[in-house]
Scaffold this motif. Structure first.
Motif, mmCIF file in Angstrom:
data_model
loop_
_atom_site.group_PDB
_atom_site.id
_atom_site.type_symbol
_atom_site.label_atom_id
_atom_site.label_comp_id
_atom_site.label_asym_id
_atom_site.label_seq_id
_atom_site.Cartn_x
_atom_site.Cartn_y
_atom_site.Cartn_z
ATOM 1 N N ASN A 133 -32.277 105.522 27.953
ATOM 2 C CA ASN A 133 -32.062 104.426 28.901
ATOM 3 C C ASN A 133 -30.923 104.745 29.855
ATOM 4 O O ASN A 133 -30.996 104.444 31.044
ATOM 5 N N GLN A 163 -29.954 107.747 30.802
ATOM 6 C CA GLN A 163 -30.447 108.756 31.733
ATOM 7 C C GLN A 163 -31.341 108.120 32.788
ATOM 8 O O GLN A 163 -31.246 108.449 33.978
ATOM 9 N N ARG A 164 -32.203 107.231 32.372
ATOM 10 C CA ARG A 164 -33.115 106.558 33.294
ATOM 11 C C ARG A 164 -32.325 105.707 34.295
ATOM 12 O O ARG A 164 -32.623 105.700 35.487
ATOM 13 N N ASP A 165 -31.290 105.013 33.801
ATOM 14 C CA ASP A 165 -30.457 104.198 34.686
ATOM 15 C C ASP A 165 -29.703 105.071 35.684
ATOM 16 O O ASP A 165 -29.579 104.717 36.862
ATOM 17 N N ALA A 224 -30.621 108.016 36.815
ATOM 18 C CA ALA A 224 -31.593 108.509 37.789
ATOM 19 C C ALA A 224 -31.944 107.415 38.800
ATOM 20 O O ALA A 224 -32.069 107.689 40.002
ATOM 21 N N ALA A 225 -32.073 106.190 38.339
ATOM 22 C CA ALA A 225 -32.389 105.076 39.239
ATOM 23 C C ALA A 225 -31.223 104.820 40.198
ATOM 24 O O ALA A 225 -31.442 104.564 41.389
ATOM 25 N N ARG A 226 -29.985 104.900 39.682
ATOM 26 C CA ARG A 226 -28.817 104.723 40.552
ATOM 27 C C ARG A 226 -28.763 105.824 41.610
ATOM 28 O O ARG A 226 -28.478 105.559 42.785
ATOM 29 N N GLN A 227 -29.016 107.063 41.202
ATOM 30 C CA GLN A 227 -28.987 108.182 42.137
ATOM 31 C C GLN A 227 -30.070 108.025 43.199
ATOM 32 O O GLN A 227 -29.837 108.291 44.373
ATOM 33 N N LYS A 228 -31.237 107.571 42.797
ATOM 34 C CA LYS A 228 -32.332 107.362 43.745
ATOM 35 C C LYS A 228 -31.974 106.251 44.727
ATOM 36 O O LYS A 228 -32.275 106.348 45.922
ATOM 37 N N ALA A 229 -31.331 105.202 44.251
ATOM 38 C CA ALA A 229 -30.917 104.100 45.126
ATOM 39 C C ALA A 229 -29.857 104.562 46.120
ATOM 40 O O ALA A 229 -29.905 104.197 47.299
ATOM 41 N N GLU A 261 -29.475 107.630 47.214
ATOM 42 C CA GLU A 261 -30.170 108.498 48.160
ATOM 43 C C GLU A 261 -30.902 107.670 49.213
ATOM 44 O O GLU A 261 -30.867 107.982 50.402
#
Length: 180
Positions: A63, A65-67, A69-74, A76
């Motif tokens: 979870n 790691q998923r969070d 990745a989601a923060r990094q995508k946001a 970006e």
């Protein structure tokens, strides 16, 4: 609802005598535990609890790691949106008056801009930001916001340099718009 033992007996996996023997052994062990005051450790239960704890820990890591990745995508997406909304117009090579040179990844790169835009870059009002292979011109305030999120994106920012106190050439400044 029938117990697991009853279900095994109906399925023919356990005989009635074997089930009776197991019940007697279990009750005998419980009686001994009560008398001695010592509880026996159920290894299967302990192993199941340990496995459950490990699975919960693994789920927390996934979870996290998923969070991340989601923060990094946001972040970006925010950077791309800021670049698209605030990029300044550049000139094509044929219409350009001046080629502005800057360094990125150890290479000298060239951007064709008007003389007025070159002066804004040299004064520090505009910054160069990299989006993929393209370089865009942005206002300094937007460049600072992008640098907070991803410092590697901002390629060139005019730094105000204070001369050293004992610098004999402090009165002789090198112009920022010096052509290479």
């Amino acid at each position: 609802m029938a117990s697991l033992q009853d279900q095994f007996m109906k399925a023919g996996l356990v005989s009635k005598g074997k089930a009776k023997q197991l019940n007697q052994d279990k009750s005998r062990q419980q009686k001994l535990d009560r008398k001695s005051g010592v509880q026996t450790v159920d290894e299967a239960k302990q192993a199941a609890l340990e496995i459950q704890r490990q699975q919960a820990e693994r789920a927390r890591e996934l979870n996290a790691q998923r969070d991340a990745a989601a923060r990094q995508k946001a972040i970006e997406a925010q950077i791309v949106q800021m670049i698209q909304q605030h990029k300044q117009a550049k000139l094509t090579r044929g219409a350009a008056e001046v080629a502005y040179n800057y360094t990125h990844d150890g290479k000298i790169k060239r951007m064709f801009v008007s003389a007025q835009v070159r002066d804004h870059i040299a004064a520090g009002h505009l910054v160069i930001v990299c989006q993929g292979e393209a370089a865009e011109l942005l206002p300094k305030t937007i460049g600072d916001k992008i640098a907070e999120r991803d410092p590697a994106r901002v390629v060139y920012v005019k730094q105000a340099e204070a001369p050293a106190e004992d610098d004999p050439y402090a009165d002789f400044k090198v112009p920022d718009d010096l052509m290479w």
